[in-house]
Design an enzyme around this catalytic site. Structure first.
Site, PDB file in Angstrom:
ATOM      1  N   CYS A  30      18.766   5.341  17.368  1.00 38.65           N
ATOM      2  CA  CYS A  30      20.503   5.436  17.910  1.00 38.65           C
ATOM      3  C   CYS A  30      20.418   7.891  17.102  1.00 38.65           C
ATOM      4  CB  CYS A  30      21.593   4.932  18.028  1.00 38.65           C
ATOM      5  SG  CYS A  30      23.425   5.617  17.992  1.00 38.65           S
ATOM      6  N   CYS A  33      24.196   6.809  15.514  1.00 37.50           N
ATOM      7  CA  CYS A  33      24.895   5.808  14.400  1.00 37.50           C
ATOM      8  C   CYS A  33      24.173   6.212  12.910  1.00 37.50           C
ATOM      9  CB  CYS A  33      23.159   4.582  14.643  1.00 37.50           C
ATOM     10  SG  CYS A  33      24.412   3.783  16.766  1.00 37.50           S
TER      11      CYS A  33
END
Length: 128
Positions: A30, A33
């Site tokens: 991600c 992230c």
């Protein structure tokens, strides 16, 4: 305080034994992230009285399901096993700090109300 890796084996103990727990649900693939991670780590260093946990949703899919995580990253705040906040998406640094201060305010207000209630209890008992 460094962040704590949360797993199915330690999450209950962590959210039960800590006054405030922030949880970052993330995954290595991600992009947002990976951008949010260093900001979260720095916030953990600035606020050693708060537990900053991280759940790798790839390694802990049962936790992601249990918390109904549908987007990454998702940030969650828990107090006394009660969710105070949950929001998908990476927060900018200022928004993260504002969230932390807001959670502290809720905790302080709850503590003040509990203190007032315990002081009033003897007076209420005498009124009967």
């Amino acid at each position: 305080m460094p962040t704590v890796e949360l797993t199915k084996d330690n999450i209950l103990e962590t959210v039960t034994g800590s006054e405030i727990v922030l949880i970052d649900f993330w995954a290595a693939w991600c992009g947002p992230c990976r951008m949010f991670g260093p900001l979260y780590e720095k916030a953990a260093e600035r606020h050693p009285d708060i537990v900053f946990g991280k759940v790798d949703t790839e390694a802990q899919p049962e936790l992601a399901r249990a918390f109904q995580i549908t987007a990454l990253p998702t940030l969650m705040a828990v107090r006394d096993r009660t969710m105070l906040f949950s929001q998908p998406g990476a927060l900018p640094p200022q928004a993260l700090e504002e969230l932390i201060e807001g959670i502290r305010a809720v905790v302080a207000q709850d503590a003040a109300e509990m203190k007032d209630t315990s002081r009033q209890a003897p007076d209420a008992a005498m009124a009967d």
